[in-house]
Design a protein around this motif. Structure first.
Motif, PDB file in Angstrom:
ATOM      1  N   CYS A 102      -3.664 -53.871  71.444  1.00 40.99           N
ATOM      2  CA  CYS A 102      -3.647 -54.640  70.197  1.00 40.99           C
ATOM      3  C   CYS A 102      -2.252 -55.163  69.887  1.00 40.99           C
ATOM      4  CB  CYS A 102      -4.094 -53.758  69.031  1.00 40.99           C
ATOM      5  SG  CYS A 102      -5.769 -53.120  69.183  1.00 40.99           S
ATOM      6  N   LEU A 103      -2.215 -56.299  69.200  1.00 41.24           N
ATOM      7  CA  LEU A 103      -0.938 -56.781  68.696  1.00 41.24           C
ATOM      8  C   LEU A 103      -0.510 -55.942  67.493  1.00 41.24           C
ATOM      9  CD1 LEU A 103      -1.427 -60.128  66.711  1.00 41.24           C
ATOM     10  CD2 LEU A 103      -3.170 -58.378  66.975  1.00 41.24           C
ATOM     11  N   GLY A 104       0.795 -55.956  67.237  1.00 36.59           N
ATOM     12  CA  GLY A 104       1.332 -55.229  66.092  1.00 36.59           C
ATOM     13  C   GLY A 104       1.912 -53.875  66.430  1.00 36.59           C
ATOM     14  N   ILE A 105       1.698 -53.390  67.661  1.00 36.55           N
ATOM     15  CA  ILE A 105       2.182 -52.057  68.009  1.00 36.55           C
ATOM     16  C   ILE A 105       3.686 -52.035  68.231  1.00 36.55           C
ATOM     17  CG2 ILE A 105       0.005 -51.221  68.942  1.00 36.55           C
ATOM     18  CD1 ILE A 105       1.030 -51.925  71.736  1.00 36.55           C
ATOM     19  N   GLU A 106       4.305 -53.211  68.283  1.00 33.35           N
ATOM     20  CA  GLU A 106       5.765 -53.281  68.393  1.00 33.35           C
ATOM     21  C   GLU A 106       6.373 -53.940  67.156  1.00 33.35           C
ATOM     22  OE1 GLU A 106       6.559 -55.185  72.147  1.00 33.35           O
ATOM     23  OE2 GLU A 106       5.733 -53.508  73.292  1.00 33.35           O
ATOM     24  N   ASP A 107       5.591 -54.000  66.087  1.00 32.90           N
ATOM     25  CA  ASP A 107       6.035 -54.646  64.841  1.00 32.90           C
ATOM     26  C   ASP A 107       6.547 -56.059  65.112  1.00 32.90           C
ATOM     27  OD1 ASP A 107       5.493 -52.290  63.304  1.00 32.90           O
ATOM     28  OD2 ASP A 107       7.359 -51.433  64.058  1.00 32.90           O
ATOM     29  N   GLU A 108       5.821 -56.757  65.981  1.00 30.24           N
ATOM     30  CA  GLU A 108       6.281 -58.049  66.479  1.00 30.24           C
ATOM     31  C   GLU A 108       5.592 -59.238  65.821  1.00 30.24           C
ATOM     32  OE1 GLU A 108       2.755 -57.124  69.237  1.00 30.24           O
ATOM     33  OE2 GLU A 108       3.970 -56.195  67.685  1.00 30.24           O
ATOM     34  N   GLU A 158      -1.116 -67.939  76.557  1.00 30.55           N
ATOM     35  CA  GLU A 158       0.323 -67.892  76.784  1.00 30.55           C
ATOM     36  C   GLU A 158       0.803 -66.470  76.566  1.00 30.55           C
ATOM     37  OE1 GLU A 158       2.513 -70.402  74.171  1.00 30.55           O
ATOM     38  OE2 GLU A 158       1.738 -69.498  72.318  1.00 30.55           O
ATOM     39  N   LEU A 159       1.921 -66.150  77.212  1.00 29.21           N
ATOM     40  CA  LEU A 159       2.473 -64.798  77.145  1.00 29.21           C
ATOM     41  C   LEU A 159       3.703 -64.780  76.242  1.00 29.21           C
ATOM     42  CD1 LEU A 159       2.209 -63.750  80.908  1.00 29.21           C
ATOM     43  CD2 LEU A 159       0.519 -63.481  79.076  1.00 29.21           C
ATOM     44  N   ILE A 160       3.768 -63.772  75.404  1.00 27.08           N
ATOM     45  CA  ILE A 160       4.908 -63.576  74.509  1.00 27.08           C
ATOM     46  C   ILE A 160       5.632 -62.317  74.973  1.00 27.08           C
ATOM     47  CG2 ILE A 160       5.656 -63.149  72.149  1.00 27.08           C
ATOM     48  CD1 ILE A 160       2.241 -64.652  72.693  1.00 27.08           C
ATOM     49  N   PRO A 161       6.837 -62.454  75.532  1.00 26.86           N
ATOM     50  CA  PRO A 161       7.529 -61.297  76.093  1.00 26.86           C
ATOM     51  C   PRO A 161       7.858 -60.244  75.040  1.00 26.86           C
ATOM     52  CG  PRO A 161       8.519 -63.359  76.850  1.00 26.86           C
ATOM     53  CD  PRO A 161       7.580 -63.709  75.745  1.00 26.86           C
ATOM     54  N   HIS A 162       8.056 -59.041  75.519  1.00 26.83           N
ATOM     55  CA  HIS A 162       8.506 -57.935  74.664  1.00 26.83           C
ATOM     56  C   HIS A 162       9.773 -58.341  73.918  1.00 26.83           C
ATOM     57  CE1 HIS A 162       9.656 -53.876  73.447  1.00 26.83           C
ATOM     58  NE2 HIS A 162      10.847 -54.110  73.968  1.00 26.83           N
ATOM     59  N   GLY A 163       9.799 -58.055  72.631  1.00 25.81           N
ATOM     60  CA  GLY A 163      10.961 -58.366  71.812  1.00 25.81           C
ATOM     61  C   GLY A 163      10.918 -59.722  71.147  1.00 25.81           C
ATOM     62  N   GLN A 164       9.941 -60.563  71.503  1.00 22.71           N
ATOM     63  CA  GLN A 164       9.816 -61.878  70.901  1.00 22.71           C
ATOM     64  C   GLN A 164       8.784 -61.842  69.776  1.00 22.71           C
ATOM     65  OE1 GLN A 164      11.672 -64.677  71.716  1.00 22.71           O
ATOM     66  NE2 GLN A 164      12.819 -63.185  72.937  1.00 22.71           N
ATOM     67  N   PRO A 165       8.989 -62.617  68.698  1.00 18.95           N
ATOM     68  CA  PRO A 165       8.013 -62.621  67.609  1.00 18.95           C
ATOM     69  C   PRO A 165       6.683 -63.218  68.053  1.00 18.95           C
ATOM     70  CG  PRO A 165       9.684 -64.311  67.262  1.00 18.95           C
ATOM     71  CD  PRO A 165      10.155 -63.470  68.410  1.00 18.95           C
ATOM     72  N   GLN A 193       5.441 -54.520  82.177  1.00 19.25           N
ATOM     73  CA  GLN A 193       5.736 -55.199  80.920  1.00 19.25           C
ATOM     74  C   GLN A 193       4.665 -54.936  79.870  1.00 19.25           C
ATOM     75  OE1 GLN A 193       6.736 -59.428  81.117  1.00 19.25           O
ATOM     76  NE2 GLN A 193       7.114 -59.221  83.323  1.00 19.25           N
ATOM     77  N   SER A 194       5.109 -54.930  78.622  1.00 17.14           N
ATOM     78  CA  SER A 194       4.232 -55.075  77.478  1.00 17.14           C
ATOM     79  C   SER A 194       4.345 -56.525  77.038  1.00 17.14           C
ATOM     80  CB  SER A 194       4.674 -54.140  76.355  1.00 17.14           C
ATOM     81  OG  SER A 194       4.088 -54.492  75.126  1.00 17.14           O
ATOM     82  N   VAL A 195       3.236 -57.256  77.080  1.00 15.95           N
ATOM     83  CA  VAL A 195       3.285 -58.688  76.778  1.00 15.95           C
ATOM     84  C   VAL A 195       2.261 -59.042  75.714  1.00 15.95           C
ATOM     85  CG1 VAL A 195       4.197 -59.435  78.999  1.00 15.95           C
ATOM     86  CG2 VAL A 195       1.726 -59.228  78.706  1.00 15.95           C
ATOM     87  N   GLY A 196       2.666 -59.926  74.808  1.00 14.86           N
ATOM     88  CA  GLY A 196       1.714 -60.511  73.898  1.00 14.86           C
ATOM     89  C   GLY A 196       0.907 -61.566  74.630  1.00 14.86           C
ATOM     90  N   VAL A 197      -0.361 -61.667  74.270  1.00 10.09           N
ATOM     91  CA  VAL A 197      -1.243 -62.669  74.877  1.00 10.09           C
ATOM     92  C   VAL A 197      -1.945 -63.404  73.744  1.00 10.09           C
ATOM     93  CG1 VAL A 197      -2.990 -63.122  76.630  1.00 10.09           C
ATOM     94  CG2 VAL A 197      -1.666 -60.996  76.739  1.00 10.09           C
TER      95      VAL A 197
END
Length: 210
Positions: A102-108, A158-165, A193-197
């Motif tokens: 899930c999104l949100g687990i890195e407060d991103e 698209e992929l959102i790298p770790h550390g990116q909003p 990697q942990s990536v946003g999708v």
């Protein structure tokens, strides 16, 4: 021929993923509770093996894990189940893991969408703890932090790298499956990697279906 294990093979993403993978040079093991009853349509396929199993049962996991190359975990929301999967993979010397999360687990999650997502998700400490099991596993993992899912024909992601909003509000399950299939085709994609999708051009206050 790559050997691919789908844990949670009756999930919505797996429904799209299975036919995608069958266009590749793979053999599939489909693992699910009551899998032989719910996945009958695939049992006649010569490169598919369907097994009944529970990922909370270590013996079930261990038996399915033998000689696999890649594992897809259809949900990584449960820490105990994740530990069982990691343990079975390490014991069987299987290193490549793709885990749907899930999104949100890195407060991103940023902006107005971030506020809406936080309101909807509430206390996500259990999800963060479950994700930490994957991140600390020592495996060659890809942890998918997916936007809000819906059923649709769009395969673009698209992929959102770790550390990116993270601004993308939604993602079709077909697109999520396409990403998994792309990793199976090229296991170096998003490795370790942990990536946003997310679906491009959906940076709204909330998903369109809410």
């Amino acid at each position: 021929m790559k050997r691919v294990l789908l844990l949670g093979a009756t999930s919505h993403i797996s429904t799209y993923l299975i036919p995608m993978l069958l266009t590749q040079n793979v053999s599939l093991t489909l693992f699910a509770r009551h899998g032989k009853e719910r996945l009958k349509k695939w049992m006649a396929c010569p490169v598919v093996k369907v097994v009944n199993g529970d990922w909370n049962e270590r013996s079930d996991l261990q038996a399915a894990m033998e000689k696999q190359n890649i594992v897809f975990l259809a949900t990584s929301q449960f820490a105990i189940a994740n530990r069982n999967v990691v343990r079975a993979m390490n014991k069987s010397h299987v290193k490549r893991l793709i885990a749907a999360g899930c999104l949100g687990i890195e407060d991103e999650v940023a902006g107005k969408f971030g506020q809406w997502n936080h309101h909807m998700m509430g206390d996500n400490r259990n999800l963060k703890a479950a994700a930490a099991v994957i991140k600390d596993s020592g495996l060659n993992y890809t942890l998918m932090r997916m936007a809000w899912l819906y059923d649709g024909e769009d395969e673009e992601y698209e992929l959102i790298p770790h550390g990116q909003p993270f601004y993308d509000t939604q993602l079709s399950r077909r697109a999520a499956a396409r990403f998994v299939a792309d990793i199976v085709s090229d296991p170096a994609l998003a490795a370790k990697q942990s990536v946003g999708v997310g679906q491009p051009h959906t940076d709204w206050a909330k998903p369109s279906f809410y």
